[in-house]
Design an enzyme around this catalytic site. Sequence first.
Site, PDB file in Angstrom:
ATOM      1  CE1 TYR A  94       0.421   1.748   4.270  1.00 45.78           C
ATOM      2  CE2 TYR A  94       0.748  -0.610   4.526  1.00 45.78           C
ATOM      3  CZ  TYR A  94       0.887   0.677   5.004  1.00 45.78           C
ATOM      4  OH  TYR A  94       1.484   0.901   6.222  1.00 45.78           O
ATOM      5  CB  CYS A  95       1.529   4.056  -1.663  1.00 44.55           C
ATOM      6  SG  CYS A  95       0.409   4.134  -3.083  1.00 44.55           S
ATOM      7  CB  SER A  96      -1.062   8.160  -0.617  1.00 46.62           C
ATOM      8  OG  SER A  96       0.083   8.657   0.024  1.00 46.62           O
ATOM      9  CB  ILE A 123      -2.551   4.435   4.277  1.00 47.83           C
ATOM     10  CG1 ILE A 123      -2.675   4.361   5.803  1.00 47.83           C
ATOM     11  CG2 ILE A 123      -2.159   5.810   3.770  1.00 47.83           C
ATOM     12  CD1 ILE A 123      -1.378   4.571   6.552  1.00 47.83           C
TER      13      ILE A 123
END
Length: 164
Positions: A94-96, A123
């Site tokens: 995951y990232c933003s 996230i």
Amino acid sequence: MRIYFSIFICIFSIGIQAQGNIPKALKELNKETVPYIMVNELKGKKNMVFLDAREVNEFKVSHIKGAIWVGFDRFKAKPIVKKIRNKKTNIVVYCSIGVRSERIGEKLQKLGYKNVYNLFGGIFEYKNSGGKVVNSKNIETDSVHTYNKEWSAYLNKGIKIYED
């Protein structure tokens, strides 16, 4: 690499902000080369390894509890291969919102990992859906690093943190 990616994100984020939501942004920015996993699909799943593909300053503000920081700009395969030896491990990157994590997921696939998933909405969606995040001291927090002011529009719950 980072500067080109940043320019790319800036150009597209202006147009996408006008359109307004994570699914539209992901449709525009991703190739869907790494299968998505939705936040609600995480409930009840066991033996999932979470990898955070954001930069270290973002990770320190908050991350999914137990996530391993792998970064984006300075991603190194060797430490991951040492930590995750079983190529059939269920990995959620995951990232933003799910753009950088797709790129890291592609790298993991090339390393031979078979069960790599990109967290749809990253996230931000995790937090928007009521997920709990922790800071660098492993203490629950409402703060989430939003990468920049434009991308902060996608975070609906929590305290938005970003550098100008």
